[in-house]
Design an enzyme around this catalytic site. Sequence first.
Site, PDB file in Angstrom:
ATOM      1  N   THR A   1       0.842  -1.305   0.129  1.00  0.00           N
ATOM      2  CA  THR A   1      -0.070   0.121  -0.012  1.00  0.00           C
ATOM      3  C   THR A   1       0.821   1.133   0.067  1.00  0.00           C
ATOM      4  O   THR A   1       0.581   2.220  -0.506  1.00  0.00           O
ATOM      5  CB  THR A   1      -1.061   0.112   1.063  1.00  0.00           C
ATOM      6  OG1 THR A   1      -0.517   0.030   2.488  1.00  0.00           O
ATOM      7  CG2 THR A   1      -1.972  -1.237   1.230  1.00  0.00           C
TER       8      THR A   1
ATOM      9  N   VAL B   1      -2.623   5.243  -0.720  1.00  0.00           N
ATOM     10  CA  VAL B   1      -4.265   5.319  -0.848  1.00  0.00           C
ATOM     11  C   VAL B   1      -4.329   3.921  -0.443  1.00  0.00           C
ATOM     12  O   VAL B   1      -5.188   3.220  -0.929  1.00  0.00           O
ATOM     13  CB  VAL B   1      -5.175   5.661  -2.138  1.00  0.00           C
ATOM     14  CG1 VAL B   1      -6.500   5.675  -1.703  1.00  0.00           C
ATOM     15  CG2 VAL B   1      -4.388   6.834  -2.628  1.00  0.00           C
ATOM     16  N   HIS B   2      -3.982   3.611   0.946  1.00  0.00           N
ATOM     17  CA  HIS B   2      -4.048   2.106   1.386  1.00  0.00           C
ATOM     18  C   HIS B   2      -5.086   1.395   1.054  1.00  0.00           C
ATOM     19  O   HIS B   2      -5.171   0.360   0.504  1.00  0.00           O
ATOM     20  CB  HIS B   2      -3.705   2.052   3.017  1.00  0.00           C
ATOM     21  CG  HIS B   2      -2.551   2.710   3.520  1.00  0.00           C
ATOM     22  ND1 HIS B   2      -1.186   2.384   3.369  1.00  0.00           N
ATOM     23  CD2 HIS B   2      -2.376   4.180   4.192  1.00  0.00           C
ATOM     24  CE1 HIS B   2      -0.376   3.369   3.764  1.00  0.00           C
ATOM     25  NE2 HIS B   2      -1.195   4.373   4.262  1.00  0.00           N
ATOM     26  N   ASP B   3      -6.221   1.717   1.621  1.00  0.00           N
ATOM     27  CA  ASP B   3      -7.740   1.033   1.437  1.00  0.00           C
ATOM     28  C   ASP B   3      -8.043   0.652   0.155  1.00  0.00           C
ATOM     29  O   ASP B   3      -8.533  -0.331  -0.138  1.00  0.00           O
ATOM     30  CB  ASP B   3      -8.589   1.683   2.297  1.00  0.00           C
ATOM     31  CG  ASP B   3      -8.542   1.512   3.887  1.00  0.00           C
ATOM     32  OD1 ASP B   3      -7.442   0.776   4.241  1.00  0.00           O
ATOM     33  OD2 ASP B   3      -9.228   2.462   4.383  1.00  0.00           O
TER      34      ASP B   3
ATOM     35  N   CYS C   1      -6.369  -0.281  -2.285  1.00  0.00           N
ATOM     36  CA  CYS C   1      -5.770  -1.669  -2.563  1.00  0.00           C
ATOM     37  C   CYS C   1      -6.485  -2.730  -2.468  1.00  0.00           C
ATOM     38  O   CYS C   1      -6.669  -3.549  -3.748  1.00  0.00           O
ATOM     39  CB  CYS C   1      -4.465  -1.890  -2.008  1.00  0.00           C
ATOM     40  SG  CYS C   1      -3.079  -0.794  -2.283  1.00  0.00           S
TER      41      CYS C   1
END
Length: 314
Positions: A191, A235-237, A239
């Site tokens: 991420t 934009v971690h989430d 992924c």
Amino acid sequence: MRQIWIDCDPGHDDAMAILTACAHPEKLHILGISTVGGNQTLHKVTQNAKNVLRFIGADIPLAMGQQGPLVKPLNTAPEAHGESGMDGPYFGDGDYPLASENAVVYIYRQIMACPDKVTLVALAPLTNIALLLRTFPEVCGRIDCISMMGGGISHGNCTPLAEFNIYADPEAAHIVFHSGVPIVMSGLDVTEQATVTVAQIGSLQNRGRVSHLAYELLHFYNESGRQFGFTDSPVHDLCAVAWLLAPEIFRGSRRFVDVSTDEGASRGQTFADCRPVPAHPANALVLEGVDRERFSALLLDALARLDRGYHAGG
Ligand code: BDR
Ligand code: CA
């Protein structure tokens, strides 16, 4: 068509994941969305989810789950997401309907009523998901996989070893990783490569209604990310949703991953058995790399689709 349920704690990056999923009704049918205490209190993240869904005119069931972790008190992340949990835009007045049942029961009913297997998209501490799997074990056979943002094999962000979502509720994460349900793990290993650049954020400003909302969100998120050493914004989430839409842009390895619930320095760490002959069969596909250009293009394209209008039916 994949049937999905999104469990989240919006959260700027949660919002990007929700918007991107909503932009692809031809591939993803969103059965519902649930909230859990994480980035901010349950009340605040639920309000944020309502705001995003109302903004795009969605008609997706929303249910509120657990206030905080299974064992320890909740520690929120205002330094990353602000006091509201999703600082930046002003949404104004207005409401969005909320299911009267607790999310854990509500998700259970929705999954069992769905003729197809359901994919859980987990973007927050795993408290709701752990309770679901423990309270209603029969649900495990109805879930094809859990695409989750959490953990990191090489490092953490909350502590040197632990990532926020796992550190927030390691006992819940331990239950989920040992549940037997296949996991696709978008941890920090991937991420932190999954960024949008400052220039890309700027380009969203006057492109359309939903892009502009994303601009306001990502602008705040980018500024707050600088204190953690990021110039561009991971934009971690997103992924966990992007993998469902375009798995070919990711690479990863199947591993047995465990979670430390110790009270010491390793609390909340996710660690993989990388020995040539691991002691246990793999329980997760650990994502390790992503094509950043295609990842960020997926987000920008999703926002452009929503600028043209949200159509739940495709
Ligand atoms: C995760 O923590 C939260 O702050 C984000 O929304 C994401 O789910 C990243 O570590
Ligand atoms: Ca999140």
